[in-house]
Design an enzyme around this catalytic site. Structure first.
Site, PDB file in Angstrom:
ATOM      1  N   GLY B 298       0.728  -1.117   0.006  1.00 43.61           N
ATOM      2  CA  GLY B 298       0.025  -0.076  -0.024  1.00 43.61           C
ATOM      3  C   GLY B 298       0.830   1.206   0.044  1.00 43.61           C
ATOM      4  CB  SER B 299       0.135   4.754   1.283  1.00 44.25           C
ATOM      5  OG  SER B 299      -1.231   4.585   0.664  1.00 44.25           O
ATOM      6  CB  THR B 300       4.779   1.867   3.068  1.00 43.22           C
ATOM      7  OG1 THR B 300       4.127   0.472   2.495  1.00 43.22           O
ATOM      8  CG2 THR B 300       4.129   1.984   4.456  1.00 43.22           C
ATOM      9  CG  PHE B 301       5.593   0.457  -2.666  1.00 44.64           C
ATOM     10  CD1 PHE B 301       6.059  -0.542  -1.191  1.00 44.64           C
ATOM     11  CD2 PHE B 301       6.132  -0.167  -3.788  1.00 44.64           C
ATOM     12  CE1 PHE B 301       6.922  -1.665  -1.425  1.00 44.64           C
ATOM     13  CE2 PHE B 301       6.753  -1.577  -3.697  1.00 44.64           C
ATOM     14  CZ  PHE B 301       7.238  -2.220  -2.704  1.00 44.64           C
ATOM     15  CE  LYS B 302      -0.237   6.539  -1.690  1.00 48.57           C
ATOM     16  NZ  LYS B 302      -1.319   6.826  -1.008  1.00 48.57           N
TER      17      LYS B 302
END
Lengths: 105, 676
Positions: B298-302
């Site tokens: 999820g958003s931790t990859f942003k």
């Protein structure tokens, strides 16, 4: 008859002694070697038992050492220490303002 | 005539005697030759065979099982140790009544009686009753006074820290072979080789060592030292357990990593299990989820997408993107933001975790570069910790537009928790990806180092400047207006990112309503010392990583920073009036109780109030424990190096120093408790 008695009487103790001496020495030598050998074997066996006993003692001490090390590690487990610190000593983590950073060295 | 007769009769016996002597002599010579020949045959020709047969009768090869090597944490705290314990066996032929004996033994040892009876009935001269029993069980069996019962020592694996680090360490079976975790991965190094010792057994069965005792040290298992820190592991497991229970999640994971070296300092999983009694563990509790499970992050990859776009000079912090008022249609799919925005710059896109913003940055980056940067950050390849079943994650090439968009915010690809933490460690380490590792050293009993892992640089992923820019942007995530204000620390600057990923539904071939909430933080942001990742699987009370996972991060970081002697980023804020003190509310009562329990505490309290200088006591030759007590009694801070008795101290004895000054004690001499 009288010749035979005379002959027997003519053999002195010294002659007999010197005739038997080599055989006696041989027997003595064998006996000495035998006694030394047997004594050696007895000592080896005795030392073997002693070694075995010490080995056993060493193994038992090593086991005890391992057990105590384990007990020490168990007693030092953080969950136990925390429980004692909190419940018995009524301690808690220090407030950030109570922490002083000292320079290394 | 008489004389002639006499002469003839005297000669005949003499001749006869000679003949007899000759014959007897010949017979004896023949017999002697026969004896010598037989002796030659036995002593020379058949020597080896007969010697072997003789030795089989009285010489025993006594097998000495190898002592399995210990496992230690980075500070030498034992995490796994082997201790010899009793195993109980029986010679069923000596039992007067097998059924009665089975009933008594089963009751004493809490065994299944029919199963034990079947075992006794099947065996002739030997059968195990129960292996690796406790001393109380030995006492109960001894009290039965059954004939034919015997006890033998067998090594048993113990884990003194119980659940702590159990998923990493793994466990061994009854036969002493590793079944999981590092116990399995390092089986060859830990197990050593069983050795045999020659010795006699006398008629009573006593051991008789006539060939001396050879040194068995070389046959013992090697000691394995991990990078894990027991204290940080404890803090991580405690925080994770609290977070999982509060969020009513079935599982969770924490990874604590040193970004500069790649050392894994803590690796916690929930549910936990006690390796001392693995049979009691609940289903799936033994799995090391941090290493084996790949999930959609999820958003931790942003943060990685932004880092790649910065590196490619496609964006900067203030580059603005149209966020389509919270709903962006791509083909027949629509990407949504939880909080609609007209437009935001890159900095704010990270702060509020905009999916549309990340998708647009990903689109600007392009498919090849996106996948390439993910690979550079280490995703899609195994980290190589050596743990069994380690996952690698999958980063498929995003052929469709929607795949490119979703992969830009961490959906449609998978990664393990360790990969994710390592990726953030690369950002925290100035753009250089370090290889994460768990085992620092493997040393055999002779002191020969078999494995010595050192920090290993894998590759530079982005420039140091761009890594710093990403970390700086991530600092806003924990501030007001970000998605994780609960991760903010008063004393330390924190950079972090939340993740709230949808879980794929393998049956429906789509996404379920279940979520994975996560938070990954870097602390302190100005000079990162730790990367802490907290992942909660299917939290029930709330799904957002900033709500369910961020507090666990804060708890871990709050405990870890002072422990690692990290200076605060900001001066500590004075305690608010009325705030409950950390120690109990009645100081006098507390002090009295503490003093009564501990003389050291009493001594500290006596000297606590007045300020001023103190004289350093002479501690040379004293035991470490006594020296520490004496230093604490005069309000000085002890710092120990080594073990045994004090060999030197700094500052020197008699020096006048301020209260609280650190006194370094060099200890030397044999350590009575834990030689390695």
């Amino acid at each position: 008859m009288s010749v035979a008695i005379e002959g027997r009487r003519g053999v002195s103790f010294g002659v007999i002694f010197f005739e038997l001496l080599p055989a006696a020495l041989l027997v003595l030598m064998f006996a000495t070697v035998g006694i030394v050998h047997v004594t050696g074997r007895v000592l080896v066996v005795k030392v073997g038992y002693e070694l075995s006993r010490l080995d056993q003692t060493g193994a038992e001490l090593m086991r005890e050492h391992d057990r105590l090390k384990l007990e020490l590690a168990t007693l030092r487990s953080p969950s136990r220490l925390e429980s004692i610190a909190r419940q018995k000593l009524l301690m808690g983590p220090p407030a950030p303002s109570a922490i002083f950073h000292v320079k290394e060295g | 005539m008489r004389d002639l007769k006499h002469t003839v009769s005297a000669e005949a016996p003499d001749k006869w005697m000679r003949l007899r002597v000759f014959v007897m002599g010949a017979v004896f010579i023949v017999l002697l030759v026969a004896v010598v020949a037989r002796a030659f045959q036995l002593q020379v020709h058949q020597q080896a065979k007969l010697k072997g047969m003789a030795q089989d009768q009285y010489v025993r090869q006594i097998e000495i099982p190898a002592r399995r090597g210990d496992i230690f944490d980075r500070r030498g705290v034992p995490l796994a140790q082997s201790v010899d314990v009793d195993s109980i066996w029986v010679d069923p032929s000596l039992l007067p009544d097998e059924k009665l004996a089975a009933r008594a033994l089963a009751r004493a040892l809490d065994l299944d009686q029919p199963e034990l009876f079947a075992r006794l009935a099947k065996a002739r001269r030997f059968a195990w009753v129960k292996r690796q029993v406790t001393p109380s069980e030995v006492a109960r069996v001894t009290a039965l006074a059954l004939p034919g019962i015997g006890f033998t020592k067998e090594p048993r694996r113990f884990y003194p820290q119980r659940e702590l680090g159990a998923h990493v360490i793994g466990l061994v079976g009854t036969d002493g072979h590793g079944l999981d975790g590092l116990e399995l991965a390092f089986e060859a190094e830990l197990s050593g080789d069983a050795s045999t010792r020659r010795g006699f057994r006398d008629a009573r069965g006593r051991k008789l060592l006539t060939h001396g005792i050879e040194d068995l040290a070389g046959r013992q298992g090697a000691a394995v030292t991990l990078t894990l820190d027991r204290h940080l592991q404890y803090v991580a497991e405690k925080a994770l357990t609290r977070a999982v229970e509060e969020a009513k999640a079935p599982a969770g994971t924490v990874v604590v990593l040193d970004p500069k070296s790649g050392e894994i300092l803590a690796l916690a999983n929930y549910p936990r299990f006690n390796p001392n009694s693995p049979a009691a563990a609940q289903k799936n509790a033994l799995r090391n989820r941090a290493a084996t499970d790949a999930f959609e992050p999820g958003s931790t990859f942003k943060a990685f997408v932004v880092a790649a776009a910065l590196e490619e000079k496609l964006v900067n912090e203030s580059t603005s993107f149209d966020l389509e008022k919270g709903a962006w249609k791509i083909g027949k799919h629509v990407i949504n933001d939880d909080h609609p925005h007209e437009a935001l710059d890159v900095h704010r896109i990270l702060q509020v975790s905009s999916n549309i913003g990340a998708a647009k940055i990903g689109a600007a980056l392009g498919r090849e570069r996106l996948v390439d940067y993910y690979a550079k950050f280490g995703f899609g390849e195994r980290v190589g910790l050596g743990l069994p079943g380690e996952g690698r994650g999958v980063v498929p090439f995003p052929r469709a537009e929607i795949s490119l968009a979703t992969q830009s915010f961490g959906q449609g690809l998978t990664a393990t928790a360790i990969q994710l933490a390592a990726g953030y460690a690369a950002l925290a380490n100035g753009g250089v990806l370090m290889k994460p590792y768990l085992v620092s050293k493997v040393v055999d009993p002779d002191g020969v180092t078999l494995i010595d892992n050192q920090p290993t640089e894998v590759r530079r992923v982005v420039s140091a400047a761009n890594a710093r820019r990403v970390i700086a942007m991530l600092e806003s995530v924990v501030e007001k207006g970000g998605t994780a204000p609960r991760a903010r620390m008063d004393e330390y600057r924190v950079a972090g990112k939340t993740g709230t990923a949808q879980k794929a539904d393998p049956v429906a071939r789509g996404y379920s309503d279940k979520r994975i909430g996560s938070f990954v933080g870097v602390v302190p942001a100005e000079n990162p010392r730790l990367v802490v990742l907290v992942v909660l699987d299917e939290p029930k009370t709330d799904v957002y990583g900033g709500i369910v996972a961020a507090p666990a991060f804060k708890e871990i970081a709050t405990a870890a920073m002072p422990y690692l002697s990290v200076k605060p980023s900001r001066p500590p804020t004075p305690e608010k009036p009325g705030k409950a003190p950390v120690v109990a509310p009645e100081p006098a009562r507390v002090a009295a109780k503490a003093s009564a329990l501990n003389p050291v505490v009493a001594a500290i309290e006596e000297l606590d109030a007045p300020a001023g200088a103190v004289r350093v006591p002479n501690l040379t030759g004293r035991a470490g424990r006594d020296a520490v007590a004496q230093l604490l009694a005069v309000a000085l801070e002890p710092r120990l190096a080594g073990s045994g008795r004090v060999s030197s101290q700094q500052p020197a004895a008699g020096s006048l120093v301020e209260r609280g000054t650190r006194v370094t004690l060099e200890l030397a001499g044999p350590l009575p408790t834990s030689p390695r």
